[in-house]
Design a protein around this motif. Structure first.
Motif, PDB file in Angstrom:
ATOM      1  N   ILE A 143      14.145   4.154 -26.891  1.00 23.54           N
ATOM      2  CA  ILE A 143      14.583   2.961 -27.235  1.00 23.54           C
ATOM      3  C   ILE A 143      16.074   2.963 -27.414  1.00 23.54           C
ATOM      4  O   ILE A 143      16.953   1.629 -26.788  1.00 23.54           O
ATOM      5  CB  ILE A 143      13.960   1.764 -28.417  1.00 23.54           C
ATOM      6  CG1 ILE A 143      12.675   1.572 -27.539  1.00 23.54           C
ATOM      7  CG2 ILE A 143      14.407   0.268 -27.869  1.00 23.54           C
ATOM      8  CD1 ILE A 143      12.354   0.813 -26.409  1.00 23.54           C
ATOM      9  N   ALA A 144      16.738   3.089 -29.043  1.00 26.69           N
ATOM     10  CA  ALA A 144      18.071   3.184 -28.907  1.00 26.69           C
ATOM     11  C   ALA A 144      18.946   3.694 -28.362  1.00 26.69           C
ATOM     12  O   ALA A 144      20.255   3.359 -27.139  1.00 26.69           O
ATOM     13  CB  ALA A 144      18.574   3.586 -29.937  1.00 26.69           C
ATOM     14  N   GLY A 173      19.214   3.827 -24.712  1.00 25.12           N
ATOM     15  CA  GLY A 173      19.099   2.926 -23.910  1.00 25.12           C
ATOM     16  C   GLY A 173      18.600   2.780 -22.227  1.00 25.12           C
ATOM     17  O   GLY A 173      17.985   2.332 -21.544  1.00 25.12           O
ATOM     18  N   VAL A 186       2.914  -7.740 -34.395  1.00 25.05           N
ATOM     19  CA  VAL A 186       4.286  -6.955 -34.217  1.00 25.05           C
ATOM     20  C   VAL A 186       4.881  -7.187 -35.108  1.00 25.05           C
ATOM     21  O   VAL A 186       5.780  -8.268 -35.683  1.00 25.05           O
ATOM     22  CB  VAL A 186       4.821  -8.163 -32.594  1.00 25.05           C
ATOM     23  CG1 VAL A 186       5.980  -7.501 -31.824  1.00 25.05           C
ATOM     24  CG2 VAL A 186       3.611  -8.783 -32.012  1.00 25.05           C
ATOM     25  N   PRO A 240       9.574  -5.444 -35.652  1.00 25.29           N
ATOM     26  CA  PRO A 240      10.748  -5.421 -35.280  1.00 25.29           C
ATOM     27  C   PRO A 240      10.931  -3.612 -34.477  1.00 25.29           C
ATOM     28  O   PRO A 240      10.151  -3.056 -35.073  1.00 25.29           O
ATOM     29  CB  PRO A 240      12.063  -5.934 -35.605  1.00 25.29           C
ATOM     30  CG  PRO A 240      11.180  -6.597 -36.635  1.00 25.29           C
ATOM     31  CD  PRO A 240       9.678  -6.172 -36.957  1.00 25.29           C
ATOM     32  N   ARG A 241      11.066  -2.829 -33.580  1.00 18.27           N
ATOM     33  CA  ARG A 241      10.573  -2.470 -32.661  1.00 18.27           C
ATOM     34  C   ARG A 241      11.221  -0.535 -34.116  1.00 18.27           C
ATOM     35  O   ARG A 241      10.473  -0.076 -34.143  1.00 18.27           O
ATOM     36  CB  ARG A 241      11.197  -1.853 -31.859  1.00 18.27           C
ATOM     37  CG  ARG A 241      12.380  -2.883 -30.579  1.00 18.27           C
ATOM     38  CD  ARG A 241      12.012  -2.662 -29.313  1.00 18.27           C
ATOM     39  NE  ARG A 241      12.607  -3.253 -28.599  1.00 18.27           N
ATOM     40  CZ  ARG A 241      12.462  -3.365 -27.540  1.00 18.27           C
ATOM     41  NH1 ARG A 241      12.039  -3.108 -26.692  1.00 18.27           N
ATOM     42  NH2 ARG A 241      13.859  -4.525 -27.231  1.00 18.27           N
ATOM     43  N   SER A 242      12.593  -1.588 -34.799  1.00 22.66           N
ATOM     44  CA  SER A 242      12.882   0.221 -35.641  1.00 22.66           C
ATOM     45  C   SER A 242      11.774   0.178 -36.892  1.00 22.66           C
ATOM     46  O   SER A 242      11.880   1.079 -37.532  1.00 22.66           O
ATOM     47  CB  SER A 242      14.341  -0.134 -35.506  1.00 22.66           C
ATOM     48  OG  SER A 242      13.956  -1.476 -36.676  1.00 22.66           O
ATOM     49  N   ASP A 262       7.204  -1.685 -27.633  1.00 27.23           N
ATOM     50  CA  ASP A 262       7.248  -3.042 -27.492  1.00 27.23           C
ATOM     51  C   ASP A 262       6.936  -3.899 -29.295  1.00 27.23           C
ATOM     52  O   ASP A 262       7.603  -4.686 -29.909  1.00 27.23           O
ATOM     53  CB  ASP A 262       5.925  -4.083 -27.138  1.00 27.23           C
ATOM     54  CG  ASP A 262       6.667  -3.861 -25.405  1.00 27.23           C
ATOM     55  OD1 ASP A 262       7.674  -4.327 -25.430  1.00 27.23           O
ATOM     56  OD2 ASP A 262       4.766  -3.757 -25.234  1.00 27.23           O
ATOM     57  N   GLY A 314       9.351  -8.814 -39.620  1.00 28.56           N
ATOM     58  CA  GLY A 314      10.150  -9.592 -39.093  1.00 28.56           C
ATOM     59  C   GLY A 314       9.998 -10.041 -37.902  1.00 28.56           C
ATOM     60  O   GLY A 314       9.837  -9.552 -36.640  1.00 28.56           O
ATOM     61  N   ALA A 318      19.298  -1.479 -33.045  1.00 32.02           N
ATOM     62  CA  ALA A 318      17.848  -1.133 -32.713  1.00 32.02           C
ATOM     63  C   ALA A 318      16.514  -1.154 -31.846  1.00 32.02           C
ATOM     64  O   ALA A 318      15.496  -1.052 -31.697  1.00 32.02           O
ATOM     65  CB  ALA A 318      17.507   0.170 -34.309  1.00 32.02           C
ATOM     66  N   ASP A 319      16.498  -2.555 -32.549  1.00 36.86           N
ATOM     67  CA  ASP A 319      15.550  -3.510 -31.611  1.00 36.86           C
ATOM     68  C   ASP A 319      16.232  -4.359 -30.703  1.00 36.86           C
ATOM     69  O   ASP A 319      14.442  -4.879 -29.962  1.00 36.86           O
ATOM     70  CB  ASP A 319      15.825  -4.716 -32.652  1.00 36.86           C
ATOM     71  CG  ASP A 319      14.649  -3.933 -34.407  1.00 36.86           C
ATOM     72  OD1 ASP A 319      14.220  -3.157 -34.644  1.00 36.86           O
ATOM     73  OD2 ASP A 319      15.232  -5.054 -35.652  1.00 36.86           O
ATOM     74  N   MET A 320      16.831  -3.767 -30.297  1.00 37.96           N
ATOM     75  CA  MET A 320      17.652  -4.328 -28.756  1.00 37.96           C
ATOM     76  C   MET A 320      17.107  -6.248 -29.262  1.00 37.96           C
ATOM     77  O   MET A 320      16.697  -6.650 -28.281  1.00 37.96           O
ATOM     78  CB  MET A 320      16.897  -4.057 -27.607  1.00 37.96           C
ATOM     79  CG  MET A 320      17.417  -3.144 -27.507  1.00 37.96           C
ATOM     80  SD  MET A 320      17.377  -1.704 -26.185  1.00 37.96           S
ATOM     81  CE  MET A 320      18.120  -2.154 -25.172  1.00 37.96           C
ATOM     82  N   ARG A 329      11.757 -12.792 -33.631  1.00 35.13           N
ATOM     83  CA  ARG A 329      12.620 -12.442 -33.161  1.00 35.13           C
ATOM     84  C   ARG A 329      12.067 -10.860 -32.646  1.00 35.13           C
ATOM     85  O   ARG A 329      13.032  -9.995 -32.977  1.00 35.13           O
ATOM     86  CB  ARG A 329      14.270 -11.751 -33.963  1.00 35.13           C
ATOM     87  CG  ARG A 329      13.328 -11.143 -35.832  1.00 35.13           C
ATOM     88  CD  ARG A 329      14.795 -10.913 -35.921  1.00 35.13           C
ATOM     89  NE  ARG A 329      14.698 -10.117 -37.443  1.00 35.13           N
ATOM     90  CZ  ARG A 329      14.427  -8.493 -36.963  1.00 35.13           C
ATOM     91  NH1 ARG A 329      14.529  -8.005 -36.005  1.00 35.13           N
ATOM     92  NH2 ARG A 329      14.015  -8.033 -38.375  1.00 35.13           N
ATOM     93  N   VAL A 330      10.903 -10.779 -32.097  1.00 34.63           N
ATOM     94  CA  VAL A 330      10.924 -10.034 -31.872  1.00 34.63           C
ATOM     95  C   VAL A 330      10.372  -9.740 -30.003  1.00 34.63           C
ATOM     96  O   VAL A 330       9.830 -10.940 -29.772  1.00 34.63           O
ATOM     97  CB  VAL A 330       9.235  -9.165 -32.230  1.00 34.63           C
ATOM     98  CG1 VAL A 330       9.288  -8.607 -34.147  1.00 34.63           C
ATOM     99  CG2 VAL A 330       7.995 -11.006 -32.475  1.00 34.63           C
ATOM    100  N   VAL A 331      10.065  -8.872 -29.681  1.00 31.81           N
ATOM    101  CA  VAL A 331      10.465  -8.888 -28.037  1.00 31.81           C
ATOM    102  C   VAL A 331       8.862  -8.978 -27.253  1.00 31.81           C
ATOM    103  O   VAL A 331       8.379  -9.565 -26.259  1.00 31.81           O
ATOM    104  CB  VAL A 331      10.657  -7.275 -27.384  1.00 31.81           C
ATOM    105  CG1 VAL A 331      11.483  -7.233 -27.619  1.00 31.81           C
ATOM    106  CG2 VAL A 331       9.701  -6.262 -27.582  1.00 31.81           C
ATOM    107  N   LYS A 375      16.284 -11.086 -25.861  1.00 29.73           N
ATOM    108  CA  LYS A 375      16.078  -9.441 -26.119  1.00 29.73           C
ATOM    109  C   LYS A 375      17.909  -9.209 -24.979  1.00 29.73           C
ATOM    110  O   LYS A 375      18.061  -9.910 -24.341  1.00 29.73           O
ATOM    111  CB  LYS A 375      15.444  -9.674 -24.769  1.00 29.73           C
ATOM    112  CG  LYS A 375      14.489  -8.502 -24.452  1.00 29.73           C
ATOM    113  CD  LYS A 375      13.509  -8.546 -23.760  1.00 29.73           C
ATOM    114  CE  LYS A 375      12.005  -8.860 -23.483  1.00 29.73           C
ATOM    115  NZ  LYS A 375      11.373  -8.934 -21.917  1.00 29.73           N
ATOM    116  N   PRO A 393      21.167  -2.439 -21.966  1.00 31.18           N
ATOM    117  CA  PRO A 393      21.590  -1.815 -22.254  1.00 31.18           C
ATOM    118  C   PRO A 393      22.874  -1.657 -21.008  1.00 31.18           C
ATOM    119  O   PRO A 393      21.530  -2.603 -19.686  1.00 31.18           O
ATOM    120  CB  PRO A 393      21.160  -0.042 -22.079  1.00 31.18           C
ATOM    121  CG  PRO A 393      19.022  -0.225 -21.762  1.00 31.18           C
ATOM    122  CD  PRO A 393      19.099  -1.364 -22.220  1.00 31.18           C
TER     123      PRO A 393
END
Ligand SMILES: Cc1cc2nc3c(=O)[nH]c(=O)nc-3n(C[C@H](O)[C@H](O)[C@H](O)COP(=O)(O)OP(=O)(O)OC[C@H]3O[C@@H](n4cnc5c(N)ncnc54)[C@H](O)[C@@H]3O)c2cc1C
Ligand SMILES: Cc1cc2nc3c(=O)[nH]c(=O)nc-3n(C[C@H](O)[C@H](O)[C@H](O)COP(=O)(O)OP(=O)(O)OC[C@H]3O[C@@H](n4cnc5c(N)ncnc54)[C@H](O)[C@@H]3O)c2cc1C
Lengths: 475, 431
Positions: A240-241, A243, A342, A344-346, A374, A409, B100-102, B179-181, B209, B212
């Motif tokens: 994801i990071a 890009g 869910v 945050p993806r990190s 996601d 979060g 990192a979470d975009m 704040r999650v997608v 969201k 890049p």
């Protein structure tokens, strides 16, 4: 009104075969895909057209009878469980695709149209309907709109709300309103966006105007094999990071892999800790570079092997295994249920560790299927419903996992909805003022509280335990 | 739903004592909202002060309009009442950019240019490109549902907004989303505020969201004989390759119209897209040329709604009718004796005309609405310069027909702003 009289009046509206009131048949409707709680409605009515649907709802309004909408009953949060709602209005017979506009990429579907029929109708023209829940061969557009459903490919393409331009809604009064439509950007607040995801609590959707997207010219599907879930989760964060936005980025852990391998022999290594299923799509130009970049990220994170689907058949096998993974895991135990938190993806590595700890603490087997890109987790908890103590531990473990998501979060639900399952936990996420605003907004559409009562927003003044004689409350 | 004028002196005193004297001043001639004068301007220093200001207004039943930098305030109908102008431009922090979470959480008064600068440090952006990003705030972006050419591929505000924090008309903080997608917990409050012009809550902060920044952007441009031909060609180019943006423009009002086709992505993707688009466009009689600086051309096209004009009229329709919409706009303008520059965003079905002459605005609008050449289309006044709005009444109302959702919109307004103090009268149907 006595049930018999009501049934007769409803039959006059929808035909003899459109009303179910025999006890043995009603059992079919006692739960959806969330099986921990069951309650059959007194009557099920199945209108054949949008007009019949509003006629049915008008009759229910005259008699002040509460109702619960239902599509195919594949929901996973108990949204169709009747709570103080004697009548179930099932839209599964509204099966017509009413119009297709290829040039403008719009399609109007009735609520009972099955998700996969939409793509099938336009496939030949190289278009598709992007939201692809794993249940897509069964679930309906009405249910998708109600739950704001997602699917593996919603990472790149967005969820249901991003693809719904208009809805026709039968309000609980029986009045029909058309919100939005084929033309975008109508003046005023986005009521379509508000109705999508409202879980049948604002009325019954009878039609939806859907946006179609171009089918990708080319697709690359990779399977990256890892020794541990941790390593795979780190790889997800790094992809994801980097890009690159893959079309799909899914994870399965060892338990799920073993189950899937037993069921489909898709060639998954049964000794792996986790696999990532990564799909990249778009114009052929540039796709190879992206696939190489993703492979490099996976290798850097310790992937021991990366396989590329060589043809459509191999790709189809991988996806079949993924989309039917719930069922495959289900074979490992008499019962299973799944969560839909869910993060945050990190934070994926952290939540996966928290789930493992929860499993250990409650002596449960939990497999992990994740829409990893996601941050949407689907831990699958195995149990035997005849074991009351185990059922109690399952419910507790589920709550703990969701609380952990919120603490990181995240959110209680990414795509399955709140339903009855998570309603008690809404206060973890929202303040009393937030919930009050939601309660008031519901009343704008449904002043008498007759559309799918006791769902989504907890009743402000009733404490959770006392609400209904449900299993969760009884324990 | 109409709020009485309220007690100004008491409100001023309360504002000065709670927010500090430097956060409040009397209004001057430069503070008009669509020609309507407030009695005071409040500039809260932070979100909590903004909440208090709304609470004071609620207590005193004083109508207020929230504003960022005042750049898009003329969207909508003039407010029915106005006591306070709430300037949010000091509430402008980028709260958190989780690269990192975009996702990014940003306060309402932050400008899009400032946000962009911050996101680009991590190679990301918020792919919404309304006009004048340096003067457009996040609050205005959400409230006015602003977007630009990139909407063709990236969606609009509703597609990128994940969460929102607002103050209701009762002065209470109300949050929705997160704040999650991906998030379906609870009703979708964030989307309700998109396009609501601040009438359902003052936006304190929003979470989006991010995506890049594409490695490369390229564009080709071709001129054809008429808007309709341009629209057909644009759709043929779209079918050849999915564009990042796709605009039509006729600076001198047509009939000659330019199609500008933009694509973005990895270098080979862009090269391929430009090649296919040109192949489609190079037909006998016209010749496509590559645009030198695609991003700059996109920004120029995005600025159309802010160009010097008495009013910008906007038609929302289906993509394949944008050519027709431009021709209707041109004809209506010509019939009223003016030449109107034209522009369209084909993929989103938006056509615009810049009406140069104040007296022509209402007649052009009436002619378009009366003719109803396209029954699905909505014709609105997107913005109007000072003095034009008072002429826009009756069948030349800025919004036109509010549609069948009006009673629901009224109900939603009452639910979130029971006293009717937030931007009263600015939404369609006088809500
Ligand atoms: C094996 C399996 C895999 C799944 N995979 C996914 C997935 O990948 N992604 C995902 O998001 N979900 C998934 N789901 C969940 C489920 O399929 C979706 O929530 C789906 O949208 C439900 O559709 P349905 O027609 O079955 O609705 P139902 O289950 O019948 O109803 C769901 C909710 O919608 C309401 N509703 C139904 N129809 C209407 C209507 N016409 N008007 C108003 N309200 C209505 C009901 O009241 C209820 O609250 C999965 C389920 C299963 C069993
Ligand atoms: C060169 C130039 C040309 C111009 N041309 C024109 C023209 O042709 N016509 C014209 O009318 N004006 C024009 N203007 C702009 C005009 O002078 C005013 O600046 C404009 O009317 C105010 O817009 P705004 O962006 O500040 O609005 P914003 O403050 O950005 O507000 C936009 C909308 O969002 C709402 N809003 C803003 N912030 C919030 C928040 N935090 N919470 C809730 N709601 C919020 C507002 O109430 C409003 O409805 C021009 C300006 C310049 C410099």
């Amino acid at each position: 009104m006595a049930t018999g009289v009501l049934a007769r009046r409803l039959r006059a509206l929808v035909g003899d075969d459109g009303v179910v009131d025999a006890d043995d048949v009603l059992l079919v409707y006692e739960c959806d895909g969330y099986t921990l709680e069951r309650a059959a409605p007194e009557l099920v009515v199945l209108p054949r057209t949008p007009a019949e649907t509003s006629a049915v709802v008008r009759l229910l309004a005259e008699e002040r009878i509460a109702f619960v909408p239902r599509g195919a009953g594949t929901g996973l949060s108990g949204g169709t469980l009747p709570l103080a709602a004697p009548v179930m209005v099932c839209t599964s017979r509204l099966r017509e695709i009413e119009s297709i506009d290829l040039r403008n990429r719009r399609l109007v579907a009735q609520a009972g149209v099955v998700n996969s029929w939409v793509t099938r109708a336009v496939q030949g023209d190289r278009l598709l309907y992007a939201p692809d829940p794993s249940s897509q061969t069964a679930c309906t557009i009405g249910g998708n709109v109600a739950e704001n459903s997602g699917g593996p490919h919603t990472l790149k393409y967005g969820v249901t709300v991003n693809h719904v331009l208009g809805v026709e809604l039968v309000l609980p009064s029986g009045e029909v309103v058309r919100l939005g439509g084929a033309v975008e950007d109508r003046p005023g607040p986005d009521l379509v966006g508000f109705v999508v995801g409202s879980e049948g609590t604002l009325g019954i959707t009878t039609r939806a105007t859907l946006r179609l997207v171009r089918a990708p010219e080319a697709v690359r599907t990779l399977l990256a094999i890892f020794d541990s879930v941790d390593a795979a989760s780190e790889a997800v964060s790094d992809v994801i990071a980097s890009g690159i936005v893959p079309a799909a980025l899914e994870m399965m852990d060892r338990l799920v892999l073993q189950a899937v391998e037993q069921a489909f022999s898709a060639g998954f290594p049964a000794d792996a800790g986790a696999v990532l299923l990564v799909e990249l799509d778009g114009p052929a130009a540039g796709l190879e570079e992206q696939a190489e970049a993703v492979s490099a990220v996976c290798r850097r994170n310790g992937s021991r092997e990366i396989r590329v689907a060589r043809d459509e058949a191999e790709r189809a096998l991988l996806w079949k295994a993924r989309k039917r993974a719930f069922g495959a895991v289900g074979r490992l135990a008499p019962n299973y249920c799944t969560q839909d938190g869910v993060v945050p993806r990190s934070r994926l590595p952290e939540i996966v560790r928290a789930i493992a700890a929860t499993a250990e603490r409650h002596r449960l087997r939990i497999g992990n299927l994740l829409h990893a890109g996601d941050g949407n987790i689907h831990p699958v908890i195995l149990f035997d419903e005849r074991d009351a103590d185990e059922v109690r531990r399952v419910i507790e473990a589920g709550h703990e996992i969701l609380a952990a998501c919120v603490a990181l979060g995240g959110s209680l639900s990414g795509e399955h909805g709140i339903g009855v399952e998570k309603i008690g936990q809404m206060p973890l996420l929202f303040s009393p003022d937030d919930l009050l605003a939601m309660t008031r907004l519901k009343a704008v559409f449904d002043p008498e509280g007759r559309a799918n009562p006791h769902k989504v927003v907890p009743d402000a003044k009733v404490c959770v335990e006392a609400r209904t004689p449900r299993r969760q409350a009884a324990m | 739903m109409s709020a009485p004028p309220g007690d100004h002196a008491a409100a001023l005193a309360a504002l000065a004592s709670e927010l500090g004297a430097d956060a409040v001043r009397e209004a001057g001639p430069g503070d008009l909202v669509d020609g309507v004068a407030p009695f005071a301007v409040v500039r809260p220093a932070d979100a909590e002060q903004a909440r208090r200001a709304v609470a004071i207004a609620a207590r005193g039943r004083i109508a207020l309009v929230a504003s960022g930098r005042g750049r898009h305030l003329s969207i909508g109908a003039p407010p029915r009442h106005l006591g306070l102008l709430l300037r949010m431009d000091r509430v402008d922090r980028v709260v958190e950019h989780h690269a990192a979470d975009m996702t990014v959480t940003v306060e309402a008064g932050c400008t899009l240019a400032a946000l962009d600068e911050r996101l680009r440090r991590a190679g990301q952006w918020l792919p919404l490109d309304p006009p004048a990003p340096a003067e457009t705030t996040v609050g205005g972006l959400v409230a006015a549902n602003l977007a630009g050419p990139l909407r063709a591929s990236q969606g609009g505000v509703r597609d990128l907004l994940l969460g929102i924090e607002t103050v209701s008309g009762e002065g209470v903080v109300v949050r929705g989303g997160g704040r999650v997608v991906k998030n379906v917990a609870g009703y979708d409050l964030p989307r309700l505020h998109v396009g609501a012009l601040g009438s359902l809550g003052v936006v304190l902060a929003a979470t989006f969201k991010t995506v890049p920044v594409p490695a490369r952007e390229g564009a080709v441009e071709v001129e054809v004989a008429s808007p309709r031909e341009a629209c057909d060609l644009a759709l043929a180019m779209r079918d050849a390759f999915e564009p990042a943006w796709l605009e039509l423009v006729a600076e001198d009002g047509g009939p000659a119209t330019r199609v500008v086709f933009g694509c973005a992505g990895l270098p080979p993707e862009v090269a391929c897209g430009l090649l296919l688009a040109r192949a489609e466009a190079d037909r006998p009689g016209h010749h496509a040329v590559e645009v030198e600086d695609a991003a700059a051309r996109r920004a120029e096209l995005a600025a159309f709604p802010l160009r010097e004009a008495a009013a910008i009229l906007r038609v929302s329709t289906l993509p394949d009718r944008t050519g027709l919409a431009l021709e209707s706009l041109a004809r209506a303008a010509r019939d009223c004796g003016v030449r109107a520059p034209l522009s369209a965003q084909v993929a989103s079905g938006i056509a615009r005309a810049a009406i140069p002459d104040a007296v022509a605005v209402a007649p052009v609008l009436r002619a378009l609405r009366a003719r109803r050449e396209d029954p699905d289309a909505a014709v609105v006044v997107e913005r109007a310069s000072a003095g034009v709005k008072p002429r826009l009444v009756g069948d030349a109302d800025p919004w036109g027909d509010p549609g069948e959702s009006l009673s629901l919109v009224r109900g939603v307004k009452r639910a979130l702003d029971p006293g009717g103090i937030l931007s009263p009268g600015r939404l369609p149907g006088g809500v």
